[in-house]
Motif scaffolding. Structure first.
Motif, PDB file in Angstrom:
ATOM      1  N   ASP A   1      10.185   2.208  -4.620  1.00  0.00           N
ATOM      2  CA  ASP A   1       8.698   1.575  -4.977  1.00  0.00           C
ATOM      3  C   ASP A   1       8.671   1.518  -6.428  1.00  0.00           C
ATOM      4  N   GLU A   2       8.678   0.360  -6.986  1.00  0.00           N
ATOM      5  CA  GLU A   2       8.765  -0.048  -8.284  1.00  0.00           C
ATOM      6  C   GLU A   2       9.466   1.134  -9.307  1.00  0.00           C
TER       7      GLU A   2
ATOM      8  N   THR B   1       3.226  -1.344  -1.533  1.00  0.00           N
ATOM      9  CA  THR B   1       3.561   0.238  -1.415  1.00  0.00           C
ATOM     10  C   THR B   1       3.107   0.783   0.117  1.00  0.00           C
TER      11      THR B   1
END
Ligand SMILES: Nc1ncnc2c1ncn2[C@@H]1O[C@H](COP(=O)(O)OP(=O)(O)OP(=O)(O)O)[C@@H](O)[C@H]1O
Ligand SMILES: [Mg+2]
Length: 245
Positions: free
Chosen positions: A166-167, A43
């Motif tokens: 991001d995820e 991240t």
């Protein structure tokens, strides 16, 4: 020439160095999956590349221009951001705006696109993510997967040259995960350039053009999925892949 090249990114929080000299190259049309255990710096890397976090050191080549991450001007940051999209794990939609407004806002306010044109563009991208029948709903009236598809539409609306994810599916159950991955797969097929931090090994294996494995703030190994998954070179990679099986 690469669309995006990152060189030697360093980032510390207090005494802890979280990124220890990351180099990454992304070609136009690449889908780069970033894998790695929790806390490995994934991240932080995306946030540094998109200036949500200030790196301590490093260079960014974007669209043929060279920038120093430390000391980059606000004007350069907004110029880069105009060409990038970001999709977060927790959607980050405006709760008090409708689906349509969530998508048009970045066009009408930040870019001064006329309302009618913004609406047309929003309908176009909402149709692409299969949300055209929900445009007047508020985020709280949608499933997590639907909210994430709206967030993807919002990122698409500004015609970015790259989207960072991001995820995007880690808050979703398997059914909704599949919906969102389907949309992302379609974007990949259409040639969208993407960097995707993900724990979805199947997606990384089938959709990405390059897999990057991070541990403790460094890139341990990267390669094409057919090499990375079938014949990982590093013991750390093999161990990580065993744990995800
Ligand atoms: N704002 C911050 N202040 C202090 N430490 C931070 C901050 N953001 C991240 N860290 C630390 O940096 C390290 C890397 O965090 P990061 O969020 O980049 O990891 P990650 O690979 O994305 O993990 P996850 O898979 O859990 O999302 C962690 O040790 C984290 O605690
Ligand atoms: Mg993370």
């Amino acid at each position: 020439m690469a669309l995006l090249e990152v060189k030697n990114i360093h980032k510390s929080f207090g005494a802890g160095e979280v990124l220890k000299g990351i180099d990454l190259t992304v070609e136009k049309g690449d889908v780069v999956s970033i894998l790695g255990a929790s806390g490995s710096g994934k991240t932080t890397l995306l946030r540094c590349i998109n200036f949500l976090e200030k790196a301590d050191e490093g260079q960014l080549l974007f669209n043929g221009k060279d920038y120093h991450l430390l000391g980059i001007s606000k004007a350069d940051i907004s110029a880069i951001r105009r060409n990038t999209g970001f999709v977060f794990q927790n959607y980050c939609l405006f709760a008090n705006k409708t689906v349509l407004q969530n998508v048009t806002l970045g066009l009408t306010s930040a870019r001064h696109v006329p309302a009618a044109e913004a609406r047309e563009k929003a309908m176009d991208v909402l149709t692409k993510v299969g949300m055209q029948d929900h445009v007047d709903k508020y985020p709280s009236q949608l499933s997590g997967g639907q909210q994430q598809r709206v967030a993807i539409a919002r990122a698409l609306a500004t015609d970015p040259s790259i989207i960072y994810f991001d995820e995007p599916t880690s808050a979703l159950d398997p059914q909704l995960t599949a919906e969102v991955l389907e949309v992302m797969r379609k974007l990949a097929d259409e040639g969208m350039t993407m960097i995707v931090v993900t724990h979805e090994i199947g997606f990384a294996r089938e959709v990405s053009s390059k897999v990057v494995f991070m541990a403790d703030g460094v890139i341990v190994e990267e390669g094409k999925p057919e090499e990375f998954f079938v014949n990982p070179k590093e013991e750390k990679t093999r161990e990580f892949l065993r744990l995800t099986e």
